[in-house]
Write an enzyme that holds these catalytic residues in place. Structure first.
Site, short mmCIF file in Angstrom:
data_model
loop_
_atom_site.label_atom_id
_atom_site.label_comp_id
_atom_site.label_asym_id
_atom_site.label_seq_id
_atom_site.Cartn_x
_atom_site.Cartn_y
_atom_site.Cartn_z
N SER A 222 0.96 -1.59 -0.18
CA SER A 222 0.22 0.30 0.11
C SER A 222 1.04 1.68 -0.03
O SER A 222 2.34 0.78 0.48
CB SER A 222 -0.84 0.38 0.82
N TYR B 166 -0.96 -0.81 10.81
CA TYR B 166 -1.06 -1.24 8.94
C TYR B 166 -0.28 -1.08 8.27
O TYR B 166 0.14 -1.70 7.36
CB TYR B 166 -3.01 -0.42 8.82
#
Ligand SMILES: NC(=O)c1ccc[n+]([C@@H]2O[C@H](COP(=O)([O-])OP(=O)(O)OC[C@H]3O[C@@H](n4cnc5c(N)ncnc54)[C@H](OP(=O)(O)O)[C@@H]3O)[C@@H](O)[C@H]2O)c1
Length: 322
Positions: free
Chosen positions: A188, A201
């Site tokens: 990401s 995350y």
């Protein structure tokens, strides 16, 4: 030679260096995101089957569908049996390819991998897409606000991190034996730089980046391509299905573009729009500012306001329906 002559020469060389660098980036971007639409790798050359984790919605479903459209049979791996059967049927009907499904919960850690290994036995797996991933909160949250944190921390690590090397371990030996294979790992943008309020995350996502880069370096001489994809926002359940636009890509549009970059880049934002956003963010939001308490508070306030407006909006809709 005077000092000003020396400075002029140094300045000249520096400008030429940066101009060349910029031109090189523009050319490779053009090749990666524009020319690749007409001139791309035939993914069928990697082998008959593709395995996609987290394949029942969002980016994973889009990868499974696009790979089937490009001529591969697909193994779909996810948690919900009903959704797996539905996506499998859709792919078989739409693209006429074979499918298999494996129902496992990646949150459960290492106990699931013998089951997956058994299901994959005997298949010529040419492509693995390590896509499965989860967030732990629906808004920007401080670390101590993670709900059910004792359990959730382990689940996030099992799902976002452990799944990647464990799935790789299962398919890589066969790929090496055949001298070809493609592993796509989903990271990401928030793995590229640290993002406060998404601490756990984003830490799991930089794990994916380093693992992919090292794996690519270790096995490229054996015919294995490892590509790490680090997108900005894609419209999926994870992002509350935001309306797709030129910043937020639809999952199918994003995956089509990202798959075109295979063989051209081992680390990619996946789409032209996201690559440009990456450059813009580097310039407009330097790390020192992003990590500052001021910025974190602003981000948090905005998230709280968004949450509030979303709740009011939902309540208004319910009232209107009543
Ligand atoms: N969307 C974005 O903007 C964005 C941006 C950057 C990176 N990413 C990354 O892209 C990947 C896919 O994200 P997405 O937005 O497509 O997510 P999504 O829409 O929430 O889809 C996640 C998929 O994974 C499955 N899944 C979730 N938890 C699972 C578990 N514990 N075990 C097995 N399957 C599980 C879900 O199916 P079931 O619920 O049926 O199991 C679903 O098929 C993730 O790794 C994410 O971090 C997304």
């Amino acid at each position: 030679m005077s000092l000003s002559d020396v400075l002029t020469i140094v300045g000249g060389f520096t400008s030429v260096f940066y101009l060349l660098k910029l031109s090189w980036r523009c050319c490779s971007g053009f090749r990666q995101f524009v020319l690749s639409e007409f001139w791309r790798v035939d993914v069928r050359t990697f082998g008959q089957w593709a395995v996609v984790t987290g394949a029942t919605s969002g980016i994973g479903k889009a990868y499974a569908s696009e790979l089937a459209a490009r001529g591969l049979d697909v193994v779909l791996v996810s948690r919900s049996e009903d959704k797996l059967q539905m996506v499998a049927r859709e792919i078989e009907q739409q693209y006429g390819r074979k499918t298999r499904t494996i129902q496992v919960d990646y949150n459960n850690g290492r106990s699931i991998y013998p089951v997956i290994a058994k299901e994959l036995q005997g298949l010529e797996i040419g492509i693995l897409v390590n896509n499965v991933g989860m967030l732990y909160s629906d808004h920007f949250a401080y670390f101590l606000e993670i709900p059910d944190s004792e359990q959730r921390i382990t689940q996030v690590i099992n799902c976002n991190m452990l799944s990647v090397p464990q799935m790789t371990r299962l398919v890589l030996p066969g790929m090496i034996e055949r001298g070809r294979g493609l592993i796509i790992n989903m990271s990401s943008e928030v793995g590229v730089r640290p993002q406060p309020l998404l601490s756990l995350y984003c830490a799991t996502k930089i794990f994916v980046i380093y693992f992919s880069q090292c794996l690519h370096a270790e096995y490229k001489s054996k015919g294995i391509t490892v590509q790490c994809v680090a997108p900005f926002m894609v419209s999926t359940n994870m992002t509350n299905n935001r309306t797709a636009n030129c910043f937020v890509r639809s999952s199918s549009g994003f995956v089509r573009e990202a798959l075109n970059t295979v063989g051209l880049s081992s680390f990619t934002s996946g789409s032209l729009s996201h690559a440009l956003q990456n450059i813009a963010l580097t310039i407009l939001l330097p790390d020192w500012f992003r990590m500052s308490t001021f910025f974190i508070r602003k981000l948090r306030n905005k998230a709280e306001a968004d949450k509030y407006y979303k709740r009011v909006w939902k309540e208004t809709l319910v009232e209107k329906e009543d």
